[in-house]
Design a protein around this motif. Structure first.
Motif, PDB file in Angstrom:
ATOM      1  N   GLY A 102       5.776   4.613   0.175  1.00 35.12           N
ATOM      2  CA  GLY A 102       6.756   5.625  -0.150  1.00 35.12           C
ATOM      3  C   GLY A 102       7.445   5.425  -1.485  1.00 35.12           C
ATOM      4  O   GLY A 102       8.083   6.347  -2.006  1.00 35.12           O
ATOM      5  N   ALA A 103       7.332   4.229  -2.031  1.00 36.03           N
ATOM      6  CA  ALA A 103       7.979   3.940  -3.308  1.00 36.03           C
ATOM      7  C   ALA A 103       6.977   3.296  -4.246  1.00 36.03           C
ATOM      8  O   ALA A 103       6.228   2.396  -3.846  1.00 36.03           O
ATOM      9  N   THR A 104       6.965   3.763  -5.486  1.00 35.21           N
ATOM     10  CA  THR A 104       6.103   3.180  -6.510  1.00 35.21           C
ATOM     11  C   THR A 104       6.934   2.836  -7.737  1.00 35.21           C
ATOM     12  O   THR A 104       7.978   3.456  -7.986  1.00 35.21           O
ATOM     13  N   TYR A 105       6.466   1.854  -8.470  1.00 39.32           N
ATOM     14  CA  TYR A 105       7.185   1.339  -9.626  1.00 39.32           C
ATOM     15  C   TYR A 105       6.173   1.086 -10.746  1.00 39.32           C
ATOM     16  O   TYR A 105       5.064   0.628 -10.472  1.00 39.32           O
ATOM     17  N   TYR A 106       6.597   1.350 -11.991  1.00 37.67           N
ATOM     18  CA  TYR A 106       5.694   1.184 -13.121  1.00 37.67           C
ATOM     19  C   TYR A 106       6.408   0.547 -14.300  1.00 37.67           C
ATOM     20  O   TYR A 106       7.589   0.814 -14.544  1.00 37.67           O
ATOM     21  N   ALA A 107       5.675  -0.258 -15.034  1.00 34.75           N
ATOM     22  CA  ALA A 107       6.167  -0.717 -16.325  1.00 34.75           C
ATOM     23  C   ALA A 107       6.222   0.475 -17.270  1.00 34.75           C
ATOM     24  O   ALA A 107       5.401   1.396 -17.192  1.00 34.75           O
ATOM     25  N   ASP A 108       7.178   0.449 -18.182  1.00 37.19           N
ATOM     26  CA  ASP A 108       7.319   1.559 -19.131  1.00 37.19           C
ATOM     27  C   ASP A 108       6.041   1.764 -19.937  1.00 37.19           C
ATOM     28  O   ASP A 108       5.697   2.890 -20.283  1.00 37.19           O
ATOM     29  N   SER A 109       5.346   0.688 -20.211  1.00 30.20           N
ATOM     30  CA  SER A 109       4.160   0.758 -21.065  1.00 30.20           C
ATOM     31  C   SER A 109       2.996   1.509 -20.418  1.00 30.20           C
ATOM     32  O   SER A 109       2.072   1.925 -21.119  1.00 30.20           O
ATOM     33  N   VAL A 110       3.023   1.675 -19.095  1.00 28.53           N
ATOM     34  CA  VAL A 110       1.911   2.338 -18.415  1.00 28.53           C
ATOM     35  C   VAL A 110       2.336   3.617 -17.698  1.00 28.53           C
ATOM     36  O   VAL A 110       1.490   4.346 -17.169  1.00 28.53           O
ATOM     37  N   LYS A 111       3.628   3.891 -17.688  1.00 29.10           N
ATOM     38  CA  LYS A 111       4.134   5.059 -16.973  1.00 29.10           C
ATOM     39  C   LYS A 111       3.490   6.326 -17.519  1.00 29.10           C
ATOM     40  O   LYS A 111       3.424   6.533 -18.730  1.00 29.10           O
ATOM     41  N   GLY A 112       3.007   7.169 -16.619  1.00 31.38           N
ATOM     42  CA  GLY A 112       2.356   8.402 -17.031  1.00 31.38           C
ATOM     43  C   GLY A 112       0.865   8.260 -17.267  1.00 31.38           C
ATOM     44  O   GLY A 112       0.147   9.261 -17.381  1.00 31.38           O
ATOM     45  N   ARG A 113       0.377   7.031 -17.339  1.00 32.24           N
ATOM     46  CA  ARG A 113      -1.058   6.786 -17.559  1.00 32.24           C
ATOM     47  C   ARG A 113      -1.713   6.103 -16.357  1.00 32.24           C
ATOM     48  O   ARG A 113      -2.879   6.354 -16.069  1.00 32.24           O
ATOM     49  N   PHE A 114      -0.980   5.244 -15.674  1.00 29.20           N
ATOM     50  CA  PHE A 114      -1.504   4.496 -14.536  1.00 29.20           C
ATOM     51  C   PHE A 114      -0.881   5.021 -13.247  1.00 29.20           C
ATOM     52  O   PHE A 114       0.278   5.443 -13.230  1.00 29.20           O
ATOM     53  N   THR A 115      -1.664   4.950 -12.176  1.00 26.72           N
ATOM     54  CA  THR A 115      -1.184   5.355 -10.860  1.00 26.72           C
ATOM     55  C   THR A 115      -1.601   4.309  -9.830  1.00 26.72           C
ATOM     56  O   THR A 115      -2.785   3.950  -9.754  1.00 26.72           O
ATOM     57  N   ILE A 116      -0.637   3.846  -9.061  1.00 23.11           N
ATOM     58  CA  ILE A 116      -0.924   2.905  -7.981  1.00 23.11           C
ATOM     59  C   ILE A 116      -0.915   3.670  -6.659  1.00 23.11           C
ATOM     60  O   ILE A 116      -0.096   4.575  -6.450  1.00 23.11           O
ATOM     61  N   ALA A 117      -1.848   3.304  -5.792  1.00 21.20           N
ATOM     62  CA  ALA A 117      -1.935   3.929  -4.476  1.00 21.20           C
ATOM     63  C   ALA A 117      -2.501   2.912  -3.491  1.00 21.20           C
ATOM     64  O   ALA A 117      -3.096   1.911  -3.901  1.00 21.20           O
ATOM     65  N   ARG A 118      -2.306   3.168  -2.215  1.00 18.29           N
ATOM     66  CA  ARG A 118      -2.842   2.249  -1.207  1.00 18.29           C
ATOM     67  C   ARG A 118      -3.417   3.034  -0.047  1.00 18.29           C
ATOM     68  O   ARG A 118      -2.967   4.150   0.264  1.00 18.29           O
ATOM     69  N   ASP A 119      -4.404   2.423   0.587  1.00 17.69           N
ATOM     70  CA  ASP A 119      -4.991   2.966   1.798  1.00 17.69           C
ATOM     71  C   ASP A 119      -4.915   1.856   2.838  1.00 17.69           C
ATOM     72  O   ASP A 119      -5.746   0.940   2.837  1.00 17.69           O
ATOM     73  N   ASN A 120      -3.932   1.919   3.689  1.00 25.00           N
ATOM     74  CA  ASN A 120      -3.726   0.838   4.651  1.00 25.00           C
ATOM     75  C   ASN A 120      -4.861   0.760   5.674  1.00 25.00           C
ATOM     76  O   ASN A 120      -5.127  -0.306   6.222  1.00 25.00           O
ATOM     77  N   ALA A 121      -5.520   1.859   5.928  1.00 26.21           N
ATOM     78  CA  ALA A 121      -6.653   1.840   6.854  1.00 26.21           C
ATOM     79  C   ALA A 121      -7.830   1.048   6.284  1.00 26.21           C
ATOM     80  O   ALA A 121      -8.644   0.516   7.042  1.00 26.21           O
TER      81      ALA A 121
END
Length: 124
Positions: free
Chosen positions: A56-75
């Motif tokens: 529900g919460a994601t965090y990014y370094a300023d240097s990658v914000k808008g270019r990188f996306t983190i996601a997870r699939d717990n299954a």
């Protein structure tokens, strides 16, 4: 105990994309906050992105914000890092990390399990 294995690194031209994957062993993956860090020789390991255990919460370094996306699939016990519009300065070894601790998502000390790393090289 959690074991983490990264994959998906490689060589890409500037402006290109890569998707890193990190697969965890164990049945409690869904209870861990997850993060990605990177390191170049001679420099400290730096925070890239993180995601809370529920996603529900994601965090990014300023240097990658808008270019990188983190996601997870717990299954699938897997966390991903989608990296777009890559730059030569993104070249590093990328590490996946898991945390069973509370604390600042940006802080390396929060994370108590680490993968072996995967090399990402961006050519200009």
């Amino acid at each position: 105990q959690v074991q983490l294995v990264e994959s998906g690194g490689g060589l890409v031209q500037a402006g290109g994309s890569l998707r890193l994957s990190c697969t965890a062993s164990g049945r409690t993956f869904s209870s861990y906050d997850m993060g990605w860090f990177r390191q170049v020789p001679g420099k400290e390991r730096e925070f890239v992105a993180a995601i809370s255990w529920r996603g529900g919460a994601t965090y990014y370094a300023d240097s990658v914000k808008g270019r990188f996306t983190i996601a997870r699939d717990n299954a699938k016990n897997t966390v991903y890092l989608q990296m777009n519009t890559l730059k030569p300065e993104d070249t590093a070894v990328y590490y996946c990390a898991a945390s069973s601790r509370t604390g600042n998502f940006f802080a390396i000390v929060k994370y108590n399990y680490w993968g072996q790393g995967t090399q990402v090289t961006v050519s200009s």
